[in-house]
Each structure stands twice: as structure tokens, then as C-alpha cells.
Design a protein around this motif. Sequence first.
Motif, PDB file in Angstrom:
ATOM      1  N   VAL A 168       0.832  -1.206   0.000  1.00 21.42           N
ATOM      2  CA  VAL A 168       0.000   0.000   0.000  1.00 21.42           C
ATOM      3  C   VAL A 168       0.864   1.253   0.000  1.00 21.42           C
ATOM      4  CG1 VAL A 168      -1.595   1.339   1.445  1.00 21.42           C
ATOM      5  CG2 VAL A 168      -2.033  -1.078   1.016  1.00 21.42           C
ATOM      6  N   SER A 169       1.984   1.203   0.706  1.00 23.45           N
ATOM      7  CA  SER A 169       2.850   2.384   0.755  1.00 23.45           C
ATOM      8  C   SER A 169       3.618   2.585  -0.554  1.00 23.45           C
ATOM      9  CB  SER A 169       3.825   2.279   1.921  1.00 23.45           C
ATOM     10  OG  SER A 169       4.756   1.241   1.699  1.00 23.45           O
ATOM     11  N   LEU A 170       3.850   1.514  -1.307  1.00 22.44           N
ATOM     12  CA  LEU A 170       4.598   1.628  -2.557  1.00 22.44           C
ATOM     13  C   LEU A 170       3.724   1.990  -3.749  1.00 22.44           C
ATOM     14  CD1 LEU A 170       6.994  -1.443  -2.270  1.00 22.44           C
ATOM     15  CD2 LEU A 170       7.612   0.969  -2.115  1.00 22.44           C
ATOM     16  N   ILE A 171       2.480   1.559  -3.740  1.00 21.06           N
ATOM     17  CA  ILE A 171       1.601   1.740  -4.897  1.00 21.06           C
ATOM     18  C   ILE A 171       0.660   2.902  -4.616  1.00 21.06           C
ATOM     19  CG2 ILE A 171      -0.130   0.617  -6.333  1.00 21.06           C
ATOM     20  CD1 ILE A 171       1.312  -2.017  -5.583  1.00 21.06           C
ATOM     21  N   ARG A 172       0.587   3.810  -5.551  1.00 19.47           N
ATOM     22  CA  ARG A 172      -0.095   5.079  -5.315  1.00 19.47           C
ATOM     23  C   ARG A 172      -1.606   5.056  -5.507  1.00 19.47           C
ATOM     24  NH1 ARG A 172       3.428   6.810  -2.191  1.00 19.47           N
ATOM     25  NH2 ARG A 172       5.474   7.111  -3.075  1.00 19.47           N
ATOM     26  N   THR A 173      -2.108   4.340  -6.503  1.00 20.51           N
ATOM     27  CA  THR A 173      -3.543   4.411  -6.798  1.00 20.51           C
ATOM     28  C   THR A 173      -4.239   3.110  -6.409  1.00 20.51           C
ATOM     29  OG1 THR A 173      -3.289   3.556  -9.046  1.00 20.51           O
ATOM     30  CG2 THR A 173      -3.097   5.951  -8.753  1.00 20.51           C
ATOM     31  N   PRO A 174      -5.507   3.199  -6.029  1.00 14.79           N
ATOM     32  CA  PRO A 174      -6.254   1.973  -5.694  1.00 14.79           C
ATOM     33  C   PRO A 174      -6.389   1.018  -6.883  1.00 14.79           C
ATOM     34  CG  PRO A 174      -7.412   3.913  -4.866  1.00 14.79           C
ATOM     35  CD  PRO A 174      -6.278   4.403  -5.704  1.00 14.79           C
ATOM     36  N   GLN A 175      -6.483   1.554  -8.087  1.00 13.50           N
ATOM     37  CA  GLN A 175      -6.604   0.704  -9.268  1.00 13.50           C
ATOM     38  C   GLN A 175      -5.331  -0.109  -9.481  1.00 13.50           C
ATOM     39  OE1 GLN A 175      -7.251   4.038  -9.351  1.00 13.50           O
ATOM     40  NE2 GLN A 175      -9.489   3.980  -9.424  1.00 13.50           N
ATOM     41  N   ALA A 176      -4.187   0.521  -9.314  1.00 17.95           N
ATOM     42  CA  ALA A 176      -2.917  -0.198  -9.458  1.00 17.95           C
ATOM     43  C   ALA A 176      -2.758  -1.246  -8.353  1.00 17.95           C
ATOM     44  CB  ALA A 176      -1.750   0.780  -9.421  1.00 17.95           C
ATOM     45  N   LEU A 177      -3.254  -0.942  -7.176  1.00 24.47           N
ATOM     46  CA  LEU A 177      -3.189  -1.898  -6.076  1.00 24.47           C
ATOM     47  C   LEU A 177      -4.070  -3.112  -6.349  1.00 24.47           C
ATOM     48  CD1 LEU A 177      -1.896  -2.275  -3.285  1.00 24.47           C
ATOM     49  CD2 LEU A 177      -3.948  -1.250  -2.303  1.00 24.47           C
ATOM     50  N   GLN A 178      -5.240  -2.885  -6.947  1.00 26.45           N
ATOM     51  CA  GLN A 178      -6.126  -3.995  -7.293  1.00 26.45           C
ATOM     52  C   GLN A 178      -5.515  -4.911  -8.341  1.00 26.45           C
ATOM     53  OE1 GLN A 178      -9.792  -2.144  -8.471  1.00 26.45           O
ATOM     54  NE2 GLN A 178     -10.553  -1.992  -6.364  1.00 26.45           N
ATOM     55  N   VAL A 179      -4.662  -4.379  -9.186  1.00 25.84           N
ATOM     56  CA  VAL A 179      -3.980  -5.191 -10.193  1.00 25.84           C
ATOM     57  C   VAL A 179      -2.778  -5.903  -9.576  1.00 25.84           C
ATOM     58  CG1 VAL A 179      -2.620  -5.057 -12.320  1.00 25.84           C
ATOM     59  CG2 VAL A 179      -4.738  -3.760 -12.114  1.00 25.84           C
ATOM     60  N   THR A 180      -2.086  -5.238  -8.684  1.00 26.51           N
ATOM     61  CA  THR A 180      -0.835  -5.760  -8.136  1.00 26.51           C
ATOM     62  C   THR A 180      -1.051  -6.892  -7.136  1.00 26.51           C
ATOM     63  OG1 THR A 180       0.123  -3.569  -8.404  1.00 26.51           O
ATOM     64  CG2 THR A 180       1.300  -5.091  -6.981  1.00 26.51           C
ATOM     65  N   ILE A 181      -2.045  -6.791  -6.297  1.00 26.54           N
ATOM     66  CA  ILE A 181      -2.236  -7.772  -5.232  1.00 26.54           C
ATOM     67  C   ILE A 181      -2.426  -9.194  -5.761  1.00 26.54           C
ATOM     68  CG2 ILE A 181      -3.837  -8.487  -3.410  1.00 26.54           C
ATOM     69  CD1 ILE A 181      -3.925  -5.593  -2.522  1.00 26.54           C
ATOM     70  N   PRO A 182      -3.281  -9.452  -6.771  1.00 23.64           N
ATOM     71  CA  PRO A 182      -3.369 -10.838  -7.263  1.00 23.64           C
ATOM     72  C   PRO A 182      -2.073 -11.348  -7.888  1.00 23.64           C
ATOM     73  CG  PRO A 182      -5.248  -9.556  -8.011  1.00 23.64           C
ATOM     74  CD  PRO A 182      -4.295  -8.606  -7.371  1.00 23.64           C
ATOM     75  N   ILE A 183      -1.337 -10.473  -8.528  1.00 20.59           N
ATOM     76  CA  ILE A 183      -0.063 -10.881  -9.130  1.00 20.59           C
ATOM     77  C   ILE A 183       0.932 -11.266  -8.045  1.00 20.59           C
ATOM     78  CG2 ILE A 183       1.920 -10.065 -10.473  1.00 20.59           C
ATOM     79  CD1 ILE A 183      -0.110  -8.316 -12.037  1.00 20.59           C
ATOM     80  N   VAL A 184       1.041 -10.442  -7.015  1.00 19.21           N
ATOM     81  CA  VAL A 184       1.971 -10.716  -5.917  1.00 19.21           C
ATOM     82  C   VAL A 184       1.550 -11.965  -5.157  1.00 19.21           C
ATOM     83  CG1 VAL A 184       2.825  -9.828  -3.703  1.00 19.21           C
ATOM     84  CG2 VAL A 184       2.720  -8.326  -5.691  1.00 19.21           C
ATOM     85  N   ALA A 185       0.252 -12.116  -4.893  1.00 20.83           N
ATOM     86  CA  ALA A 185      -0.227 -13.283  -4.146  1.00 20.83           C
ATOM     87  C   ALA A 185       0.027 -14.579  -4.910  1.00 20.83           C
ATOM     88  CB  ALA A 185      -1.710 -13.121  -3.838  1.00 20.83           C
ATOM     89  N   THR A 186      -0.224 -14.577  -6.208  1.00 20.08           N
ATOM     90  CA  THR A 186       0.002 -15.779  -7.010  1.00 20.08           C
ATOM     91  C   THR A 186       1.487 -16.098  -7.102  1.00 20.08           C
ATOM     92  OG1 THR A 186      -1.965 -15.250  -8.293  1.00 20.08           O
ATOM     93  CG2 THR A 186      -0.455 -16.855  -9.235  1.00 20.08           C
ATOM     94  N   ALA A 187       2.299 -15.087  -7.307  1.00 21.28           N
ATOM     95  CA  ALA A 187       3.745 -15.310  -7.392  1.00 21.28           C
ATOM     96  C   ALA A 187       4.294 -15.823  -6.064  1.00 21.28           C
ATOM     97  CB  ALA A 187       4.455 -14.023  -7.791  1.00 21.28           C
ATOM     98  N   MET A 188       3.802 -15.274  -4.958  1.00 22.20           N
ATOM     99  CA  MET A 188       4.256 -15.742  -3.645  1.00 22.20           C
ATOM    100  C   MET A 188       3.877 -17.202  -3.417  1.00 22.20           C
ATOM    101  SD  MET A 188       3.657 -12.617  -0.997  1.00 22.20           S
ATOM    102  CE  MET A 188       3.351 -13.795   0.263  1.00 22.20           C
ATOM    103  N   ALA A 189       2.674 -17.570  -3.816  1.00 16.47           N
ATOM    104  CA  ALA A 189       2.237 -18.952  -3.629  1.00 16.47           C
ATOM    105  C   ALA A 189       3.062 -19.904  -4.493  1.00 16.47           C
ATOM    106  CB  ALA A 189       0.754 -19.082  -3.958  1.00 16.47           C
ATOM    107  N   MET A 190       3.371 -19.502  -5.720  1.00 15.85           N
ATOM    108  CA  MET A 190       4.179 -20.347  -6.601  1.00 15.85           C
ATOM    109  C   MET A 190       5.596 -20.492  -6.072  1.00 15.85           C
ATOM    110  SD  MET A 190       3.193 -19.249 -10.420  1.00 15.85           S
ATOM    111  CE  MET A 190       1.574 -19.464 -11.084  1.00 15.85           C
ATOM    112  N   LEU A 191       6.220 -19.384  -5.729  1.00 18.56           N
ATOM    113  CA  LEU A 191       7.605 -19.422  -5.275  1.00 18.56           C
ATOM    114  C   LEU A 191       7.750 -20.015  -3.882  1.00 18.56           C
ATOM    115  CD1 LEU A 191       8.783 -15.939  -6.558  1.00 18.56           C
ATOM    116  CD2 LEU A 191       9.409 -18.171  -7.477  1.00 18.56           C
ATOM    117  N   GLY A 192       6.707 -19.899  -3.065  1.00 20.76           N
ATOM    118  CA  GLY A 192       6.778 -20.380  -1.694  1.00 20.76           C
ATOM    119  C   GLY A 192       6.454 -21.850  -1.522  1.00 20.76           C
ATOM    120  N   GLY A 193       5.968 -22.493  -2.565  1.00 20.37           N
ATOM    121  CA  GLY A 193       5.706 -23.913  -2.482  1.00 20.37           C
ATOM    122  C   GLY A 193       4.274 -24.279  -2.164  1.00 20.37           C
TER     123      GLY A 193
END
Length: 115
Positions: A20-45
Motif C-alpha cells: 500500500v505504501s509503494l503503490i499510489r492508486t487503488p486501481q494499481a493496487l487492485q492489479v498488483t495484489i493478485p499478481i503478488v499473491a500468485t507469485a508468492m504462492a508459486m515461489l513459496g511452495g
Amino acid sequence: MIVVVFSFIFAITALGILLVSLIRTPQALQVTIPIVATAMAMLGGAFWPIDIVQNRFVLFLGELMPIKHSLESMMNIIINEYTLIDIIQPLGILLLMGTLFMGIGMNLMERSTKA
């Protein structure tokens, strides 16, 4: 098990504050969160066993994911009957990640509100 779950929740909440502190707009945050969550799940096992991965860089990225340490702790508690003392290292890593994410995120938020 509850200590592991609470440590994971703390680390993920702190990561959310950092995002939230890095991403400025709510729209960009809505796009970023699923990408980060999916990548974390893949990389984390969470999607497949991390043991089948051979690439050292991907394994290094997996070490940076809170989900890897929480899954490792939970599996060790359930399968190997580890105690709290046995899982102190992954718990420490989760708490350290949460503290770092929270500190950096709060600092960035504070700076952005002053500007």
C-alpha cells in the motif's frame, strides 16, 4: 500451530502495508495484489512442492516468501511432531520479515503523507 498462523498473518499484513505504501492508486493496487499473491504462492511452495525445483535463483526467491516458512513450519508440526523450540528459526524469519515490511511500509507512508 496458532503461533505459526499468527506469525504468518503478521508477516502478510506487514507485506500488505508495504504494498500500500509503494503503490499510489487503488486501481494499481487492485492489479498488483493478485499478481503478488500468485507469485508468492508459486515461489513459496503452495502450488507445488518446492523440493522439485532445481533452479537456485527460484529457490532463493522462495526463501524470501513468508508462505514458504509458514508451510514448512506447519508441515513439520503436523508430520514430524515438532515443538515450538524446533520451529523457532522459521518463526523468527517470519517475525523478522513482518517487522522489516512493517517498518519500511510505515516509513514510506509517513513520508508520502508529509509531502
